[in-house]
Enzyme design. Sequence first.
Site, PDB file in Angstrom:
ATOM      1  N   GLU A  42       0.742  -1.006  -0.051  1.00  0.00           N
ATOM      2  CA  GLU A  42       0.084  -0.044  -0.043  1.00  0.00           C
ATOM      3  C   GLU A  42       0.727   1.026   0.079  1.00  0.00           C
ATOM      4  O   GLU A  42       1.735   1.446   0.746  1.00  0.00           O
ATOM      5  CB  GLU A  42      -0.965   0.128   1.407  1.00  0.00           C
ATOM      6  CG  GLU A  42      -1.882   1.231   1.321  1.00  0.00           C
ATOM      7  CD  GLU A  42      -2.767   1.075   2.857  1.00  0.00           C
ATOM      8  OE1 GLU A  42      -3.516   1.692   2.774  1.00  0.00           O
ATOM      9  OE2 GLU A  42      -2.287   0.280   3.807  1.00  0.00           O
ATOM     10  N   LYS A 129      -9.279   3.166  -2.476  1.00  0.00           N
ATOM     11  CA  LYS A 129      -9.814   2.652  -1.276  1.00  0.00           C
ATOM     12  C   LYS A 129     -11.082   3.355  -0.895  1.00  0.00           C
ATOM     13  O   LYS A 129     -11.241   4.467  -0.793  1.00  0.00           O
ATOM     14  CB  LYS A 129      -8.653   3.292   0.037  1.00  0.00           C
ATOM     15  CG  LYS A 129      -8.671   2.463   1.319  1.00  0.00           C
ATOM     16  CD  LYS A 129      -7.427   2.765   2.177  1.00  0.00           C
ATOM     17  CE  LYS A 129      -7.517   1.817   3.309  1.00  0.00           C
ATOM     18  NZ  LYS A 129      -6.337   2.042   3.927  1.00  0.00           N
ATOM     19  N   CYS A 163      -5.811  -3.076   2.635  1.00  0.00           N
ATOM     20  CA  CYS A 163      -5.521  -2.811   4.043  1.00  0.00           C
ATOM     21  C   CYS A 163      -6.744  -3.141   4.991  1.00  0.00           C
ATOM     22  O   CYS A 163      -7.420  -4.158   4.840  1.00  0.00           O
ATOM     23  CB  CYS A 163      -4.836  -1.485   4.353  1.00  0.00           C
ATOM     24  SG  CYS A 163      -4.172  -1.543   6.082  1.00  0.00           S
TER      25      CYS A 163
END
Length: 307
Positions: A42, A129, A163
């Site tokens: 990430e 995200k 994540c």
Amino acid sequence: MYKVAVVQAAAVPFDADAATRRSEQLIAEVGAAGAELAVFPEAFIGGYPKGTSFGTAIGIRTEPGRAEYERYVGGSVTLDGPEVARLAAASAEHGVHVVMGVIERLGNTLYCTALMISPEGGVVGKHRKLMPTGSERLVWGFGDGSTLDTMDTPGGRVGTVLCWENYMPLLRQAMYAKGVQIYCAPTADDRPTWQSTMQHIAIEGRTFVLSSCQVITRDAFPDDHPVEHAVPGGDTLMRGGSVIIAPSGEVLAGPVFDEETILYAELDMGAKTRSHLDFDAVGHYSRPDVFTLTVNEAPADSVRFVR
């Protein structure tokens, strides 16, 4: 068999050119090792500013914090920029499909984005995200359903969830329904508990799971970059824990902590098919008469011009 790689390395924070150059070198190394897919952490290009508050508290902003944000923006990339073009060229040159975590700049907003890059097609997908975690919301915008992209590779369909989005059951279900066979999880979570989540997803989705996290220390950041809050590892801001897991939950490579490395594994793609004798979360083990999921994949534009 399909050979894959998970890259566990330190980014070059706030320096898109240098981070891209490092990525090009790592893609070349992965290609020379015979892997056809490489998964990076990430925010590998742009940086993950762990422990930094950008001078904020409730109701307060500071000029030094704004200046730090300006530096962060300066290290980001645009999808049509030179850094992404270089990544696509490296993918093509070395024959490696790439999942790359970047800080993307779109207008005046930053997004934590995973790019999916094909040797033949360049950037064939992206995922912004959906739900930045905690203080990430200060510096990153929210993605929408239009970027739940996947990438087809010779080894199967690749999808990416970033994540702590992996703790969102409905997002995982959407990815399973898209037919993801290789589930990529770039992350900044270096805790041992992350491994349990990755194994659960492998078993739940009957997918291969490839998770990549940086190993990075305080001295990788500029000397004047503020880290206002102590992190558990002291000067080690992230300690890795990257891993490759089979649909059975078997760990094929890793986890590795506290050192840079590239994990490799040969994936037997038939293992996914065999595992569905037991379980299919969106098929014979689902109950659509009781539970259904609707996914809105329309772009959530704030301004629309209509003629």
